[in-house]
Design an enzyme around this catalytic site. Structure first.
Site, short mmCIF file in Angstrom:
data_model
loop_
_atom_site.label_atom_id
_atom_site.label_comp_id
_atom_site.label_asym_id
_atom_site.label_seq_id
_atom_site.Cartn_x
_atom_site.Cartn_y
_atom_site.Cartn_z
N HIS A 137 141.19 -28.18 -14.42
CA HIS A 137 141.81 -29.01 -13.37
C HIS A 137 142.86 -29.96 -13.95
CE1 HIS A 137 138.64 -31.60 -14.81
NE2 HIS A 137 137.70 -31.09 -14.04
N LEU A 145 138.39 -36.43 -9.26
CA LEU A 145 138.66 -36.62 -10.69
C LEU A 145 138.98 -35.28 -11.33
CD1 LEU A 145 135.93 -39.26 -11.51
CD2 LEU A 145 138.42 -39.59 -11.51
N HIS A 154 131.98 -26.13 -7.74
CA HIS A 154 130.71 -26.84 -7.60
C HIS A 154 129.98 -26.31 -6.37
CE1 HIS A 154 131.80 -29.92 -10.58
NE2 HIS A 154 133.03 -29.70 -10.15
N LEU A 155 128.83 -25.70 -6.61
CA LEU A 155 128.04 -25.19 -5.49
C LEU A 155 126.88 -26.11 -5.14
CD1 LEU A 155 127.68 -21.34 -6.08
CD2 LEU A 155 129.04 -22.51 -4.34
N ARG A 156 126.56 -27.05 -6.04
CA ARG A 156 125.38 -27.93 -5.83
C ARG A 156 124.11 -27.08 -5.76
NH1 ARG A 156 129.07 -31.51 -7.45
NH2 ARG A 156 130.34 -32.38 -5.78
N HIS A 161 136.38 -30.85 -19.32
CA HIS A 161 136.84 -31.92 -18.42
C HIS A 161 137.63 -32.89 -19.29
CE1 HIS A 161 136.51 -34.62 -14.81
NE2 HIS A 161 136.98 -35.42 -15.74
N ASN A 165 126.85 -29.37 -13.34
CA ASN A 165 126.54 -30.81 -13.24
C ASN A 165 125.60 -31.11 -12.08
OD1 ASN A 165 128.65 -30.28 -11.38
ND2 ASN A 165 129.42 -32.37 -11.49
N HIS A 203 136.46 -22.51 -11.40
CA HIS A 203 135.82 -23.84 -11.51
C HIS A 203 135.32 -24.22 -10.11
CE1 HIS A 203 135.75 -28.18 -13.12
NE2 HIS A 203 135.25 -28.22 -11.90
N ASP A 241 137.87 -26.37 -8.21
CA ASP A 241 137.11 -27.62 -8.33
C ASP A 241 136.66 -28.09 -6.95
OD1 ASP A 241 135.83 -29.75 -9.50
OD2 ASP A 241 137.65 -30.90 -9.87
N LYS A 272 130.28 -25.98 -20.67
CA LYS A 272 131.11 -27.03 -20.08
C LYS A 272 130.97 -28.33 -20.86
CE LYS A 272 133.42 -29.43 -17.10
NZ LYS A 272 134.06 -29.28 -15.81
N HIS A 288 130.87 -33.31 -1.19
CA HIS A 288 130.00 -34.48 -1.06
C HIS A 288 129.91 -34.76 0.44
CE1 HIS A 288 130.03 -35.72 -5.33
NE2 HIS A 288 131.29 -35.33 -5.34
N ALA A 307 133.69 -38.86 -6.06
CA ALA A 307 134.92 -38.13 -6.33
C ALA A 307 134.73 -36.66 -6.00
CB ALA A 307 135.30 -38.27 -7.80
C1 NCD Z 1 133.31 -33.18 -9.37
C2 NCD Z 1 131.95 -33.28 -8.67
O1 NCD Z 1 131.88 -33.89 -7.61
O2 NCD Z 1 130.97 -32.73 -9.18
N1 NCD Z 1 134.18 -34.16 -8.79
C3 NCD Z 1 135.54 -34.14 -8.81
O3 NCD Z 1 136.15 -35.11 -8.36
N2 NCD Z 1 136.20 -33.11 -9.27
C4 NCD Z 1 133.15 -33.32 -10.83
C5 NCD Z 1 134.37 -32.93 -11.62
O4 NCD Z 1 134.70 -31.76 -11.71
O5 NCD Z 1 135.02 -33.83 -12.17
ZN ZN Z 2 134.71 -30.03 -11.15
#
Ligand code: NCD
Ligand code: ZN
Length: 345
Positions: free
Chosen positions: A175, A220, A16-18, A137, A42, A14, A248, A100, A252, A264
């Site tokens: 998560h 989150l 997030h690479l953006r 999620h 996302n 899991h 996860d 997802k 940011h 988050a």
């Molecule tokens: C994630 C995000 O920033 O994309 N944020 C997080 O707090 N984990 C989204 C997610 O996985 O809930």
């Molecule tokens: Zn996530």
């Protein structure tokens, strides 16, 4: 005395690479240690169709450091308009490894998620038929449900009914943050897996709120009471194959974290393996680290484990940068609050 530990190369189930400049800056940190990662969809706009996932995958591969063998495992973002046929062909062609499910409004960039679960039933049934996992999620979004209870309520109100209606669907509870989720997972058959993040093994809700608010610990699902953190540590280090690593890691910029309404997410990609080695050592379970990071996840997804290895060496305190610089601004690296001694060498 130096201590070393050699593991099959880990995967992150899991991540997030953006996109764009942010991806360019954070991707090398994951690619340095991990063989593969399940890439969260996302983005803005979200990765909904097979065509969008193919284009995103190309952008990730183009952003990889030269010579990196890192493989992104793509996912589609489930919406009420998702076409089951598009999902099935994306899976059949080898493009995606999961779909997802975000309840609408549950977290960052989840506005296009699902509100009426009956509307995604045809897609879930197709996925059960073809063996494609659903990553969930697991939080309800009702305003009258306390944020610390949203995972437990989701299990009762949404997840368990989905499991009962579609028992053959492979599901990953992502998560997980509560003892409730650990207990629920343990009571299920082998087609239910659960990922655990690095940060939820380290922090409880006091870390976020006691002695001043710490935006960099806000993510989150939000970290819960200490008893829940202890249940997660027990699950992660237990050697049980249904539990595996999903960091996860969710970068940011500091500018977006340090706001009256901050984003988050904890960014753990650079130091995850060092922290996990410490956690497993503290639990006297170093022998179970490889299962959690490198073996249980591929087995759940029906993939072979990586064949190459990484080595962790225990020595002097590691000084790692507090921030990663990006063209969008600095991103703070998760601080476990104690010195780290295990280095990936
Ligand atoms: C994630 C995000 O920033 O994309 N944020 C997080 O707090 N984990 C989204 C997610 O996985 O809930
Ligand atoms: Zn996530």
């Amino acid at each position: 005395m130096t201590q070393t530990l050699t593991l099959r190369r880990p995967d992150d189930w899991h991540l997030h690479l953006r996109d764009g400049a942010m991806m360019q800056a954070v991707l090398p940190h994951t690619a340095a240690h991990f063989g593969r990662a399940i890439i969260m969809p996302n983005l803005v706009p979200p990765v909904v169709t097979g065509a969008q996932a193919a284009a995103y995958k190309d952008r990730i591969l183009a952003a990889l450091p030269k010579g990196s063998a890192f493989t992104p495992l793509m996912t589609l973002y489930l919406t009420e308009d998702t076409d089951p046929g598009d999902v099935a062909s994306a899976y059949a062609s080898g493009l995606i490894n999961a779909v997802k499910l975000y309840p609408a409004g549950a977290t960052t960039n989840s506005a296009s998620g699902v509100s009426r679960f009956e509307n995604v039933r045809p897609t879930l049934e197709k996925m059960a038929e073809i063996g494609l996992p659903l990553c969930v999620h697991g939080e309800v979004t009702d305003h009258d449900i306390d944020i610390f209870d949203r995972e437990a309520v989701f299990i009762d109100r949404v997840l368990d009914p989905i499991r009962k209606a579609t028992p053959d669907l492979k599901v990953v509870m992502e998560h997980i943050t509560t003892k409730n989720a650990v207990d629920y997972a343990r009571a299920q058959g082998p087609n239910l897996g659960a990922t655990i993040t690095t940060h939820h093994l380290v922090i409880n809700r006091n870390h976020i709120l006691a002695g001043g608010i710490k935006p960099h610990y806000y993510c989150l699902p939000v970290a819960k009471r200490e008893e829940h953190r202890l249940a997660l540590r027990d699950a992660a280090t237990s050697g049980e194959t249904r539990f595996f690593l999903g960091t996860d890691s969710a970068p940011h910029t500091d500018a977006n974290k340090l706001l009256p309404c901050g984003c988050a997410g904890c960014f753990t990609a650079p130091n995850t393996m060092s922290i996990l080695a410490q956690v497993f050592e503290d639990e006297d379970k170093l022998g179970h680290l490889e299962g959690f990071t490198s073996l249980h996840g591929p087995a759940f997804y029906g993939l072979a484990a990586n064949t190459d290895t990484i080595t962790l060496t225990k020595g002097d305190v590691i000084v790692y940068p507090g921030h990663v610089a990006t063209d969008e601004g600095p991103v703070t690296v998760f601080d476990p609050g104690y010195p780290l001694h295990w280095r990936v060498t």
